[in-house]
Write an enzyme that holds these catalytic residues in place. Structure first.
Site, PDB file in Angstrom:
ATOM      1  N   GLY A  11       0.781  -1.238   0.000  1.00 49.03           N
ATOM      2  CA  GLY A  11       0.000   0.000   0.000  1.00 49.03           C
ATOM      3  C   GLY A  11       0.815   1.292   0.000  1.00 49.03           C
ATOM      4  O   GLY A  11       0.285   2.337  -0.360  1.00 49.03           O
ATOM      5  N   THR A  12       2.082   1.236   0.402  1.00 51.92           N
ATOM      6  CA  THR A  12       2.847   2.491   0.391  1.00 51.92           C
ATOM      7  C   THR A  12       3.610   2.666  -0.922  1.00 51.92           C
ATOM      8  O   THR A  12       4.334   3.639  -1.089  1.00 51.92           O
ATOM      9  CB  THR A  12       3.859   2.574   1.565  1.00 51.92           C
ATOM     10  OG1 THR A  12       4.902   1.627   1.332  1.00 51.92           O
ATOM     11  CG2 THR A  12       3.199   2.328   2.902  1.00 51.92           C
ATOM     12  N   TYR A  14       4.289   2.968  -5.195  1.00 53.96           N
ATOM     13  CA  TYR A  14       3.927   3.985  -6.200  1.00 53.96           C
ATOM     14  C   TYR A  14       2.471   3.815  -6.653  1.00 53.96           C
ATOM     15  O   TYR A  14       1.704   4.766  -6.681  1.00 53.96           O
ATOM     16  CB  TYR A  14       4.889   3.861  -7.395  1.00 53.96           C
ATOM     17  CG  TYR A  14       4.597   4.847  -8.479  1.00 53.96           C
ATOM     18  CD1 TYR A  14       4.841   6.207  -8.285  1.00 53.96           C
ATOM     19  CD2 TYR A  14       4.044   4.435  -9.689  1.00 53.96           C
ATOM     20  CE1 TYR A  14       4.547   7.127  -9.275  1.00 53.96           C
ATOM     21  CE2 TYR A  14       3.762   5.339 -10.679  1.00 53.96           C
ATOM     22  CZ  TYR A  14       4.013   6.691 -10.472  1.00 53.96           C
ATOM     23  OH  TYR A  14       3.711   7.595 -11.456  1.00 53.96           O
ATOM     24  N   GLY A  16       0.403   1.367  -5.130  1.00 55.99           N
ATOM     25  CA  GLY A  16      -0.370   0.959  -3.956  1.00 55.99           C
ATOM     26  C   GLY A  16      -1.011   2.136  -3.230  1.00 55.99           C
ATOM     27  O   GLY A  16      -2.180   2.054  -2.820  1.00 55.99           O
ATOM     28  N   ARG A  35       3.837  -3.897   7.287  1.00 55.67           N
ATOM     29  CA  ARG A  35       4.843  -4.950   7.504  1.00 55.67           C
ATOM     30  C   ARG A  35       5.855  -4.499   8.552  1.00 55.67           C
ATOM     31  O   ARG A  35       6.410  -3.401   8.443  1.00 55.67           O
ATOM     32  CB  ARG A  35       5.584  -5.253   6.189  1.00 55.67           C
ATOM     33  CG  ARG A  35       4.695  -5.783   5.083  1.00 55.67           C
ATOM     34  CD  ARG A  35       5.473  -6.041   3.808  1.00 55.67           C
ATOM     35  NE  ARG A  35       6.126  -4.867   3.278  1.00 55.67           N
ATOM     36  CZ  ARG A  35       7.431  -4.701   3.198  1.00 55.67           C
ATOM     37  NH1 ARG A  35       8.257  -5.636   3.613  1.00 55.67           N
ATOM     38  NH2 ARG A  35       7.927  -3.588   2.695  1.00 55.67           N
ATOM     39  N   LYS A  44       7.595   5.610   5.085  1.00 60.68           N
ATOM     40  CA  LYS A  44       6.534   4.604   4.931  1.00 60.68           C
ATOM     41  C   LYS A  44       5.580   4.682   6.126  1.00 60.68           C
ATOM     42  O   LYS A  44       4.368   4.640   5.960  1.00 60.68           O
ATOM     43  CB  LYS A  44       7.140   3.194   4.881  1.00 60.68           C
ATOM     44  CG  LYS A  44       7.421   2.694   3.474  1.00 60.68           C
ATOM     45  CD  LYS A  44       7.701   1.203   3.479  1.00 60.68           C
ATOM     46  CE  LYS A  44       8.406   0.762   2.217  1.00 60.68           C
ATOM     47  NZ  LYS A  44       7.601   0.807   1.004  1.00 60.68           N
ATOM     48  N   LYS A 138       4.801 -13.423 -13.279  1.00 60.40           N
ATOM     49  CA  LYS A 138       3.374 -13.117 -13.129  1.00 60.40           C
ATOM     50  C   LYS A 138       2.531 -14.327 -13.535  1.00 60.40           C
ATOM     51  O   LYS A 138       1.487 -14.608 -12.935  1.00 60.40           O
ATOM     52  CB  LYS A 138       3.017 -11.847 -13.904  1.00 60.40           C
ATOM     53  CG  LYS A 138       3.563 -10.601 -13.176  1.00 60.40           C
ATOM     54  CD  LYS A 138       3.323  -9.261 -13.833  1.00 60.40           C
ATOM     55  CE  LYS A 138       3.850  -8.137 -12.931  1.00 60.40           C
ATOM     56  NZ  LYS A 138       3.804  -6.789 -13.478  1.00 60.40           N
TER      57      LYS A 138
HETATM   58  N1  NAP Z   1       2.516  -0.503 -16.486  1.00 61.58           N
HETATM   59  C1  NAP Z   1       3.515   0.213 -16.060  1.00 61.58           C
HETATM   60  O1  NAP Z   1       4.008   1.129 -16.724  1.00 61.58           O
HETATM   61  C2  NAP Z   1       4.061  -0.078 -14.696  1.00 61.58           C
HETATM   62  C3  NAP Z   1       5.028   0.768 -14.131  1.00 61.58           C
HETATM   63  C4  NAP Z   1       5.476   0.491 -12.832  1.00 61.58           C
HETATM   64  C5  NAP Z   1       4.970  -0.608 -12.141  1.00 61.58           C
HETATM   65  N2  NAP Z   1       4.052  -1.409 -12.722  1.00 61.58           N
HETATM   66  C6  NAP Z   1       3.500  -2.573 -11.995  1.00 61.58           C
HETATM   67  O2  NAP Z   1       2.748  -2.094 -10.886  1.00 61.58           O
HETATM   68  C7  NAP Z   1       2.907  -2.962  -9.766  1.00 61.58           C
HETATM   69  C8  NAP Z   1       3.342  -2.139  -8.543  1.00 61.58           C
HETATM   70  O3  NAP Z   1       4.594  -1.542  -8.835  1.00 61.58           O
HETATM   71  P1  NAP Z   1       5.132  -0.250  -8.045  1.00 61.58           P
HETATM   72  O4  NAP Z   1       6.130   0.392  -8.937  1.00 61.58           O
HETATM   73  O5  NAP Z   1       3.984   0.525  -7.525  1.00 61.58           O
HETATM   74  O6  NAP Z   1       5.901  -0.967  -6.849  1.00 61.58           O
HETATM   75  P2  NAP Z   1       6.897  -0.307  -5.776  1.00 61.58           P
HETATM   76  O7  NAP Z   1       6.502   1.083  -5.476  1.00 61.58           O
HETATM   77  O8  NAP Z   1       8.307  -0.564  -6.211  1.00 61.58           O
HETATM   78  O9  NAP Z   1       6.671  -1.264  -4.496  1.00 61.58           O
HETATM   79  C9  NAP Z   1       5.373  -1.548  -4.050  1.00 61.58           C
HETATM   80  C10 NAP Z   1       5.420  -2.202  -2.693  1.00 61.58           C
HETATM   81  O10 NAP Z   1       5.987  -3.507  -2.788  1.00 61.58           O
HETATM   82  C11 NAP Z   1       6.383  -3.863  -1.474  1.00 61.58           C
HETATM   83  N3  NAP Z   1       7.755  -4.405  -1.523  1.00 61.58           N
HETATM   84  C12 NAP Z   1       8.786  -3.997  -2.292  1.00 61.58           C
HETATM   85  N4  NAP Z   1       9.881  -4.727  -2.021  1.00 61.58           N
HETATM   86  C13 NAP Z   1       9.526  -5.610  -1.063  1.00 61.58           C
HETATM   87  C14 NAP Z   1      10.195  -6.629  -0.358  1.00 61.58           C
HETATM   88  N5  NAP Z   1      11.473  -6.920  -0.610  1.00 61.58           N
HETATM   89  N6  NAP Z   1       9.502  -7.318   0.587  1.00 61.58           N
HETATM   90  C15 NAP Z   1       8.213  -7.060   0.829  1.00 61.58           C
HETATM   91  N7  NAP Z   1       7.515  -6.103   0.184  1.00 61.58           N
HETATM   92  C16 NAP Z   1       8.163  -5.390  -0.736  1.00 61.58           C
HETATM   93  C17 NAP Z   1       6.351  -2.618  -0.612  1.00 61.58           C
HETATM   94  O11 NAP Z   1       5.163  -2.714   0.160  1.00 61.58           O
HETATM   95  P3  NAP Z   1       4.880  -1.922   1.543  1.00 61.58           P
HETATM   96  O12 NAP Z   1       3.991  -0.811   1.154  1.00 61.58           O
HETATM   97  O13 NAP Z   1       4.242  -2.940   2.403  1.00 61.58           O
HETATM   98  O14 NAP Z   1       6.211  -1.474   2.065  1.00 61.58           O
HETATM   99  C18 NAP Z   1       6.261  -1.513  -1.638  1.00 61.58           C
HETATM  100  O15 NAP Z   1       5.646  -0.366  -1.182  1.00 61.58           O
HETATM  101  C19 NAP Z   1       3.917  -4.044 -10.188  1.00 61.58           C
HETATM  102  O16 NAP Z   1       3.232  -5.224 -10.546  1.00 61.58           O
HETATM  103  C20 NAP Z   1       4.600  -3.452 -11.407  1.00 61.58           C
HETATM  104  O17 NAP Z   1       5.023  -4.431 -12.337  1.00 61.58           O
HETATM  105  C21 NAP Z   1       3.571  -1.166 -13.978  1.00 61.58           C
END
Ligand code: NAP
Length: 313
Positions: A11-12, A14, A16, A35, A44, A138
């Protein structure tokens, strides 16, 4: 109809944080996994507290603590995972599989949305190495979900705008180009670009919708289906400045994969599929297991990309 109670995992992050916001805005009782591993990450923690101040409940559990996770999942009807997708061959795959295990054991979840939000991995079986690992992972998670008979929705969100739009699809920068722009091939291949808050809004609209049950939902609003040339033209019109266009033939682009680091190799593969092959738009949505979000939810006023770009002027 009563609105489902939602647990957001990641949830914290980008995306989420936007899912938490959309869930609250659409009137769902919203829980966010907190967590213990966040340790001293004060930003966070502050963000989690701000969710709480907005009405969310924080449920404390580690993804490594099966019992705690099952107890958290039992308090909700829907789980949305927005966990990071950037750690290759990862730890994160294992953690998401642990989440699937907890949902399976809890047995009460009416809908699970795993962390997808990009290209549909089921359509990326031909993807180039090494980038294909993100699709393969995935698909592994999908397999676990389907084998456990967990009701689900997969969101194919296409290109998040902040990563692709202001930079006019240039790699290794998030800012608008000032003088010149690299154009992939003839620049006419269509991709799809989404404001990230719209990704979150469509995602939450799906969770109680029987039309989205066990389906892939594509976010493909008509006016956001654009070629790189169309994006460049929009930016030139807004900024009042004409950029020099440097065409990059596909062979030259693919050859640039040699000798770069892993992250760059992954990026080149993804960009190739997006902007040369047209993997987001070279198929029609007509399968029984697929739907398009802007047709399902025409009431959502999605952000157009010229509007999105204005903040970068
Ligand atoms: N279509 C696009 O252009 C695009 C671009 C970027 C991402 N995405 C997709 O969107 C989804 C979310 O990506 P995001 O960029 O938002 O992710 P992010 O900000 O990198 O991370 C999201 C959350 O994942 C958890 N996390 C990260 N590393 C962890 C670890 N080692 N252990 C446990 N939890 C961990 C953390 O949760 P907590 O909040 O609990 O700390 C973090 O806040 C992904 O499936 C990605 O592939 C798509």
């Amino acid at each position: 109809m009563e609105k489902s109670r939602v647990l957001v995992v990641g949830g914290t992050g980008y995306l989420g944080r936007r899912i938490v916001k959309a869930s609250l805005a659409q009137g769902h009782e919203t829980c966010v996994l907190m967590r213990p591993e966040i340790g001293l990450d004060i930003d966070k923690l502050q963000m989690l507290l701000s969710f709480k101040a907005q009405g969310a409940r924080l449920l404390e559990a580690s993804l490594d603590d099966h019992r705690g996770l099952v107890a958290a999942v039992k308090q909700v009807d829907v789980v949305v995972s927005a966990m990071s997708g950037v750690h290759f061959r990862s730890h994160n795959l294992l953690l998401q599989l642990k989440l699937v295990e907890a949902i399976k054991e809890a047995g009460n979840v009416k809908r699970f949305l795993p962390s997808e939000f990009g290209m549909n991995p089921a359509r990326m079986g031909h993807a180039l190495e090494p980038g294909r690992v993100s699709f393969d992972e995935k698909m592994e998670i999908r397999k676990a979900i389907e084998e456990a008979n967990i009701p689900h929705t997969y969101i194919s969100a296409n290109c998040f705008a902040a990563y692709f739009v202001p930079n006019l699809c240039q790699m290794r920068t998030l800012l608008p180009p000032k003088e010149e722009v690299h154009v992939y091939g003839d620049g006419n291949v269509k991709a799809i670009f989404m404001d990230e808050d719209d990704v979150a809004a469509y995602t939450i609209r799906c969770i109680d919708d029987p039309r989205a049950l066990n389906k892939t939902i594509y976010l493909r609003p008509e006016e956001n289906i654009l070629s790189q040339n169309e994006l460049i033209a929009k930016w030139e019109k807004l900024s009042g400045k004409v950029l020099e266009k440097i065409p990059i033939p596909s062979e030259e682009f693919l050859a640039s994969i040699k000798g770069t680091d892993l992250a760059n190799q992954v990026g080149i593969g993804h960009y190739y599929h997006l902007f040369y092959e047209g993997c987001l738009t070279n198929f029609d949505i007509r399968d029984n297991w697929e739907e398009e979000a802007s047709l399902l939810y025409p009431e959502i006023q999605y952000i157009r990309m010229d509007e999105y770009m204005k903040r970068y002027l």
